[in-house]
Design an enzyme around this catalytic site. Structure first.
Site, short mmCIF file in Angstrom:
data_model
loop_
_atom_site.label_atom_id
_atom_site.label_comp_id
_atom_site.label_asym_id
_atom_site.label_seq_id
_atom_site.Cartn_x
_atom_site.Cartn_y
_atom_site.Cartn_z
N LYS A 14 0.84 -1.20 0.00
CA LYS A 14 0.00 0.00 0.00
C LYS A 14 0.87 1.25 0.00
O LYS A 14 1.95 1.26 0.60
CB LYS A 14 -0.90 -0.04 1.24
CG LYS A 14 -2.08 0.91 1.25
CD LYS A 14 -2.94 0.61 2.46
CE LYS A 14 -4.20 1.45 2.50
NZ LYS A 14 -5.08 1.06 3.63
N SER A 32 -9.64 0.92 2.71
CA SER A 32 -8.89 1.81 1.83
C SER A 32 -7.81 1.11 1.01
O SER A 32 -7.18 1.72 0.15
CB SER A 32 -8.24 2.92 2.66
OG SER A 32 -7.35 2.38 3.63
N SER A 37 -9.93 -1.56 6.68
CA SER A 37 -9.31 -1.28 5.38
C SER A 37 -8.58 -2.46 4.75
O SER A 37 -8.22 -2.41 3.58
CB SER A 37 -8.34 -0.10 5.51
OG SER A 37 -9.05 1.11 5.62
#
Length: 447
Positions: free
Chosen positions: A76, A154, A178
């Site tokens: 990420k 996310s 997330s």
């Protein structure tokens, strides 16, 4: 999609090479009809190729850093990598100073021989369960792509990088779901550990009270292997738990409200299969979940802490934020410090009380997300729709960040149906037990 164990075996047998695996990932990323341009913010083309060549040479010499060395994964965009700028899915940080060192989680992955294929797209500053990003585009869910459905966030780009074979697995963060939300909506396994298990240093924060770092992968075991690496543990194989004789609790408080028909059906089927494996399932009232929801009406940890973190940026660079993020961040401006202090005290009480309430159970079961992935257009109809959908994606997952519980999302839908995640929740700091349960439940589900 192949598991890390499958790929490791192919590397050991000589059926494939790290160089071949990296090239396959890069080919998928570069597919003009695919989602690579939206799933990744940066692709390590040269670096991953060099690392793959080095891994193959080391393997030929009999030097293997770990059982899963030489496999390409994605990370990420909120993790520090030495010499690179950590943008956290924003454009505001594009010119920030580069990181001096790797985040500990990333350093451990590299030391285990994992190859980083690139940095994946995400909801800006990790603030949203929808997974959209107005700066870099929104990677579309592999399920029903023609309808342009959201991947969940996310860790949006990370999930899509795995479903579309652009990486064998991915590393994300989980502050209110997330990792678990995109895992559920995209049909992957995702694991959120007890917060202290993986060091948070070098990961751009959202809510220090609730932040945690976890993997998404093709299987539960993929996540277990990566979690153990990041936690600094041995990744030697351990026997999964046996479900026969175990007791699981199903909270009737909040978790089962307003479920999409597909979610309700998949969850009921999952409970049936777990029961057939010999486990006992009992519904119970989990009052602490309602108390947490009531206590978070005036102020919530993510809202208050994220606003404090970004307050100066919001005052000086408001127009540079993703509008879907800035609208929610500004809600923190009305949250009072006194209410925040009260919430911190309430959290401690709820954690202690919840530990007693759930003590009779070996784990808790609930839908990870109460809805299936909505269309991207659904979020754009109005601010009310954006807030409603985002709240629903977060609703079931987020309370367990407040309670600091480790939790899984495991696919429980039938092939060809809308992806649905089964959330399995353990006791704080009992990650080893929960990981074994996750592997056993995955086997029982037979998905």
């Amino acid at each position: 999609m192949k598991t890390l164990t499958d790929l490791a075996q192919e590397l050991r047998s000589g059926e494939t090479t790290s160089e071949a695996l990296v090239e396959q990932c890069l080919e998928s990323i570069d597919d003009p009809g695919g989602e690579g341009a939206r799933a990744f913010i940066e692709v390590y083309r040269d670096g991953s190729r060099r690392a793959a060549i080095a891994a193959d040479k080391a393997r030929a010499r009999g030097e293997v850093a770990s059982p899963i060395a030489g496999i390409p994964i994605s990370i990420k965009d909120l993790f520090d990598v030495a010499g690179e700028v950590t943008r956290a899915g924003s454009t505001i940080l594009a010119h920030a100073p580069p990181a001096v060192r790797d985040a500990p989680a990333i350093a451990r992955l590299k030391a285990a021989g994992l190859i980083l294929i690139g940095r994946t797209n995400m909801t800006e500053f990790a603030y949203g369960g929808h997974g959209t990003n107005s700066h870099y585009g929104t990677p579309l869910n592999a399920w029903d792509r023609a309808t342009r459905r959201i991947p969940g966030g996310s860790t949006s780009g990370g999930a899509v990088s795995v479903t579309d074979r652009m990486a064998a697995a991915t590393i994300g963060s989980d502050t209110g779901g997330s990792v678990r939300i995109p895992a559920a909506l995209c049909g992957l396994a995702g694991y959120k550990p007890t917060q202290s298990r993986v060091p948070l240093a070098g990961a751009f924060p959202l809510s220090p009270t609730r932040d945690s770092i976890g993997p998404l992968g093709v299987s539960a075991n993929c996540c277990v292997l990566l979690d153990r690496v990041m936690a600094g543990e041995s990744i030697s194989t351990r026997e999964p738990a046996r479900l026969r004789g175990l007791t699981f609790g199903v909270p009737t408080t909040i978790m089962l409200d307003e479920l999409d028909r597909e979610v309700e059906r998949a969850f009921a089927s999952a409970l049936t299969r777990i029961s057939r494996a010999g486990a006992t399932i009992k519904e119970f009232v989990f009052q602490e979940l309602q108390d947490e929801a009531d206590g978070s009406k005036l102020v919530n940890f993510s809202g208050y802490e994220a606003y404090q973190l970004h307050r100066e940026r919001l005052e000086t660079q408001f127009d540079q934020f993703d509008p879907r993020v800035s609208k929610r961040l500004m809600l923190g401006a009305a949250m009072k410090e006194s209410d925040y202090r009260n919430l911190r005290e309430l959290r401690l009480k709820l954690m202690a009380s919840a530990d007693k309430t759930t003590l009779p159970f070996d784990g808790l079961l609930a839908p990870a997300v109460p809805i299936v992935a909505p269309a991207l257009a659904d979020l754009d109809r109005s601010d009310d729709d954006l807030f409603r959908i985002n709240s629903l994606t977060l609703r079931n997952a987020a309370p367990y960040n407040v309670l600091n519980r480790p939790a899984w999302s495991l696919p429980c839908h039938q092939r060809g149906e809308a992806p649905v995640g089964l959330m399995v929740v353990g006791q704080t700091n009992q990650d080893a037990k929960l990981q074994r349960l996750g592997v056993a439940i995955e086997e029982a589900l037979g998905v």
